[in-house]
Design a protein around this motif. Structure first.
Motif, PDB file in Angstrom:
ATOM      1  N   SER A  53      49.740  50.755  46.255  1.00 21.40           N
ATOM      2  CA  SER A  53      50.505  51.195  45.367  1.00 21.40           C
ATOM      3  C   SER A  53      51.663  50.205  45.192  1.00 21.40           C
ATOM      4  CB  SER A  53      51.047  52.678  45.737  1.00 21.40           C
ATOM      5  OG  SER A  53      51.790  52.387  47.163  1.00 21.40           O
ATOM      6  N   GLY A  54      52.132  50.173  43.957  1.00 15.68           N
ATOM      7  CA  GLY A  54      53.390  49.371  43.769  1.00 15.68           C
ATOM      8  C   GLY A  54      53.198  47.811  43.646  1.00 15.68           C
ATOM      9  N   ARG A  55      51.851  47.409  43.924  1.00 18.45           N
ATOM     10  CA  ARG A  55      51.499  46.054  43.730  1.00 18.45           C
ATOM     11  C   ARG A  55      50.810  45.468  42.458  1.00 18.45           C
ATOM     12  NH1 ARG A  55      50.051  44.605  49.704  1.00 18.45           N
ATOM     13  NH2 ARG A  55      52.052  45.273  50.684  1.00 18.45           N
ATOM     14  N   TRP A  56      50.962  44.302  42.367  1.00 17.59           N
ATOM     15  CA  TRP A  56      50.076  43.776  41.180  1.00 17.59           C
ATOM     16  C   TRP A  56      48.762  43.626  41.758  1.00 17.59           C
ATOM     17  CZ3 TRP A  56      52.200  43.206  36.710  1.00 17.59           C
ATOM     18  CH2 TRP A  56      53.849  43.046  36.706  1.00 17.59           C
ATOM     19  N   ASP A  57      47.730  44.138  40.577  1.00 17.81           N
ATOM     20  CA  ASP A  57      46.359  43.989  40.999  1.00 17.81           C
ATOM     21  C   ASP A  57      45.469  43.336  39.628  1.00 17.81           C
ATOM     22  OD1 ASP A  57      44.239  44.987  42.491  1.00 17.81           O
ATOM     23  OD2 ASP A  57      44.943  47.179  42.560  1.00 17.81           O
ATOM     24  N   ARG A  58      44.009  43.495  40.251  1.00 22.34           N
ATOM     25  CA  ARG A  58      42.994  42.989  39.236  1.00 22.34           C
ATOM     26  C   ARG A  58      42.018  44.088  39.424  1.00 22.34           C
ATOM     27  NH1 ARG A  58      41.782  37.815  40.045  1.00 22.34           N
ATOM     28  NH2 ARG A  58      43.412  37.300  38.250  1.00 22.34           N
ATOM     29  N   TYR A  59      41.887  44.778  38.279  1.00 15.21           N
ATOM     30  CA  TYR A  59      40.582  45.859  38.359  1.00 15.21           C
ATOM     31  C   TYR A  59      39.404  45.141  37.671  1.00 15.21           C
ATOM     32  CZ  TYR A  59      44.334  49.363  38.867  1.00 15.21           C
ATOM     33  OH  TYR A  59      45.475  50.115  39.308  1.00 15.21           O
ATOM     34  N   ARG A  60      38.355  45.508  38.056  1.00 17.10           N
ATOM     35  CA  ARG A  60      37.008  45.081  37.638  1.00 17.10           C
ATOM     36  C   ARG A  60      36.243  46.356  37.415  1.00 17.10           C
ATOM     37  NH1 ARG A  60      37.022  39.424  38.918  1.00 17.10           N
ATOM     38  NH2 ARG A  60      34.837  38.900  38.512  1.00 17.10           N
ATOM     39  N   LEU A  61      36.155  46.617  36.382  1.00 17.99           N
ATOM     40  CA  LEU A  61      35.498  48.160  35.846  1.00 17.99           C
ATOM     41  C   LEU A  61      34.053  47.796  35.230  1.00 17.99           C
ATOM     42  CD1 LEU A  61      38.589  49.818  34.087  1.00 17.99           C
ATOM     43  CD2 LEU A  61      37.803  49.685  36.677  1.00 17.99           C
ATOM     44  N   ARG A  62      33.153  48.276  35.901  1.00 17.17           N
ATOM     45  CA  ARG A  62      31.746  47.925  35.458  1.00 17.17           C
ATOM     46  C   ARG A  62      30.954  49.152  34.761  1.00 17.17           C
ATOM     47  NH1 ARG A  62      31.952  45.541  41.189  1.00 17.17           N
ATOM     48  NH2 ARG A  62      32.489  43.246  40.816  1.00 17.17           N
ATOM     49  N   ILE A  63      30.212  48.670  33.659  1.00 13.69           N
ATOM     50  CA  ILE A  63      29.286  49.732  33.051  1.00 13.69           C
ATOM     51  C   ILE A  63      27.932  49.366  33.121  1.00 13.69           C
ATOM     52  CG2 ILE A  63      29.021  51.045  31.073  1.00 13.69           C
ATOM     53  CD1 ILE A  63      31.871  50.678  30.188  1.00 13.69           C
ATOM     54  N   PRO A  64      27.190  49.993  33.678  1.00  3.72           N
ATOM     55  CA  PRO A  64      25.709  49.355  33.585  1.00  3.72           C
ATOM     56  C   PRO A  64      24.993  49.651  32.462  1.00  3.72           C
ATOM     57  CG  PRO A  64      25.821  51.705  34.809  1.00  3.72           C
ATOM     58  CD  PRO A  64      27.236  51.237  34.470  1.00  3.72           C
ATOM     59  N   ALA A  65      23.894  48.788  32.273  1.00  5.62           N
ATOM     60  CA  ALA A  65      23.018  48.767  31.021  1.00  5.62           C
ATOM     61  C   ALA A  65      22.483  50.066  30.839  1.00  5.62           C
ATOM     62  CB  ALA A  65      21.840  47.548  31.112  1.00  5.62           C
ATOM     63  N   VAL A 132      37.745  43.251  32.779  1.00  2.33           N
ATOM     64  CA  VAL A 132      38.515  42.923  34.000  1.00  2.33           C
ATOM     65  C   VAL A 132      39.892  42.715  33.430  1.00  2.33           C
ATOM     66  CG1 VAL A 132      39.142  40.668  35.187  1.00  2.33           C
ATOM     67  CG2 VAL A 132      36.652  41.085  34.637  1.00  2.33           C
ATOM     68  N   MET A 133      40.505  43.733  34.276  1.00  3.52           N
ATOM     69  CA  MET A 133      42.063  43.823  33.793  1.00  3.52           C
ATOM     70  C   MET A 133      43.147  43.199  34.813  1.00  3.52           C
ATOM     71  SD  MET A 133      42.038  48.001  33.131  1.00  3.52           S
ATOM     72  CE  MET A 133      41.845  48.438  31.464  1.00  3.52           C
ATOM     73  N   SER A 134      43.461  41.970  34.399  1.00  2.00           N
ATOM     74  CA  SER A 134      44.467  41.231  35.369  1.00  2.00           C
ATOM     75  C   SER A 134      45.806  41.774  35.164  1.00  2.00           C
ATOM     76  CB  SER A 134      44.284  39.786  35.128  1.00  2.00           C
ATOM     77  OG  SER A 134      42.903  39.368  35.292  1.00  2.00           O
ATOM     78  N   ASN A 135      46.565  41.358  36.058  1.00  2.00           N
ATOM     79  CA  ASN A 135      48.113  41.427  35.959  1.00  2.00           C
ATOM     80  C   ASN A 135      48.386  43.105  35.679  1.00  2.00           C
ATOM     81  OD1 ASN A 135      50.556  40.558  35.942  1.00  2.00           O
ATOM     82  ND2 ASN A 135      50.870  40.070  33.746  1.00  2.00           N
ATOM     83  N   VAL A 136      47.709  43.887  36.261  1.00  6.09           N
ATOM     84  CA  VAL A 136      47.802  45.356  36.185  1.00  6.09           C
ATOM     85  C   VAL A 136      49.050  45.629  37.583  1.00  6.09           C
ATOM     86  CG1 VAL A 136      47.108  47.680  36.585  1.00  6.09           C
ATOM     87  CG2 VAL A 136      45.549  45.720  35.804  1.00  6.09           C
ATOM     88  N   ARG A 137      49.901  46.546  36.940  1.00  2.72           N
ATOM     89  CA  ARG A 137      51.028  46.900  38.175  1.00  2.72           C
ATOM     90  C   ARG A 137      50.493  48.199  38.430  1.00  2.72           C
ATOM     91  NH1 ARG A 137      54.732  44.651  41.373  1.00  2.72           N
ATOM     92  NH2 ARG A 137      56.361  45.910  41.820  1.00  2.72           N
ATOM     93  N   ASN A 138      50.245  48.621  39.723  1.00  5.37           N
ATOM     94  CA  ASN A 138      49.775  49.816  40.147  1.00  5.37           C
ATOM     95  C   ASN A 138      50.949  50.691  40.347  1.00  5.37           C
ATOM     96  OD1 ASN A 138      46.967  49.342  40.748  1.00  5.37           O
ATOM     97  ND2 ASN A 138      47.409  48.433  42.834  1.00  5.37           N
ATOM     98  N   PRO A 139      50.614  52.038  40.050  1.00  3.39           N
ATOM     99  CA  PRO A 139      51.872  53.055  40.315  1.00  3.39           C
ATOM    100  C   PRO A 139      52.431  53.003  41.737  1.00  3.39           C
ATOM    101  CG  PRO A 139      49.510  54.297  40.160  1.00  3.39           C
ATOM    102  CD  PRO A 139      49.354  52.602  40.004  1.00  3.39           C
ATOM    103  N   THR A 140      53.670  53.276  41.490  1.00  2.91           N
ATOM    104  CA  THR A 140      54.342  53.163  42.828  1.00  2.91           C
ATOM    105  C   THR A 140      53.975  54.269  43.962  1.00  2.91           C
ATOM    106  OG1 THR A 140      56.445  52.924  41.525  1.00  2.91           O
ATOM    107  CG2 THR A 140      56.899  53.681  43.680  1.00  2.91           C
ATOM    108  N   PHE A 141      53.590  55.261  43.442  1.00  2.00           N
ATOM    109  CA  PHE A 141      53.064  56.405  44.393  1.00  2.00           C
ATOM    110  C   PHE A 141      51.367  56.329  44.216  1.00  2.00           C
ATOM    111  CE2 PHE A 141      57.311  57.956  43.526  1.00  2.00           C
ATOM    112  CZ  PHE A 141      57.758  57.781  44.631  1.00  2.00           C
ATOM    113  N   GLY A 142      50.720  56.231  45.312  1.00  2.00           N
ATOM    114  CA  GLY A 142      49.281  56.130  45.215  1.00  2.00           C
ATOM    115  C   GLY A 142      48.567  57.560  44.838  1.00  2.00           C
TER     116      GLY A 142
END
Length: 171
Positions: A53-65, A132-142
């Motif tokens: 929480s409260g940190r910069w992050d990178r999300y990698r969200l996958r959708i299978p074929a 791929v979502m780079s430069n994501v700011r996570n919420p302050t509260f998890g």
């Protein structure tokens, strides 16, 4: 004295080796949902670089074929109101394998809690995707957040078709 040093060294080494996978992988996979939530068949795989929480992050969200049996002209990701993180639309990409595909437009509608991704050309059916979502700011509260994936096919009735849910847990 040497035995005490040896035991201390082995204990410390064991601790570090045991903690390393946790530190290296952050958070990935659909996790375990005990009560409620999407059906197992609808859970999508993901990887969060930080997951804190409260940190910069990178999300990698996958959708299978197997979830994409028709071509894709639009990917829409909706998320709950209580997710108070921030996204950078300029740092969102879609990958097929290790190739990034060209995007026409990415729209983040913070008021209505969704992101729309328009590829320049429709993505063929039967392809596994990674958003791929780079430069994501996570919420302050998890918390636990359900991100829903919907797609629209080219020439399709302008209705979104549900393909699955990523259940993200932010610590």
């Amino acid at each position: 004295m040497k035995i005490r040093s040896l035991v201390s060294g082995l204990t410390l080494t064991g601790f570090l080796l045991g903690a390393f996978p946790t530190l290296a992988w952050a958070q990935s996979g659909p996790g375990v949902t005990l009560f409620g939530g999407p059906e197992r068949a609808n859970l999508l795989n993901f990887f969060l670089q930080s997951g804190r929480s409260g940190r910069w992050d990178r999300y990698r969200l996958r959708i299978p074929a197997r979830q994409l049996n028709m071509a894709v002209a639009l990917i829409s990701i909706s998320y709950p109101e209580h997710f108070e993180g921030r996204f950078d639309p300029d740092r969102i990409e879609v990958r097929i394998g290790d190739q990034s595909i060209p995007l026409e437009e990415v729209i983040w509608d913070a008021e209505n809690n969704f992101i729309e991704i328009y590829p320049e050309e429709p993505i063929p059916a039967g392809q596994s995707l990674e958003i791929v979502m780079s430069n994501v700011r996570n919420p302050t509260f998890g918390g636990m957040f359900h991100f829903n994936a919907n797609v629209r096919s080219p020439g399709d009735v302008p209705l979104l078709r549900y393909v699955g849910t990523w259940v993200l847990s932010i610590d």
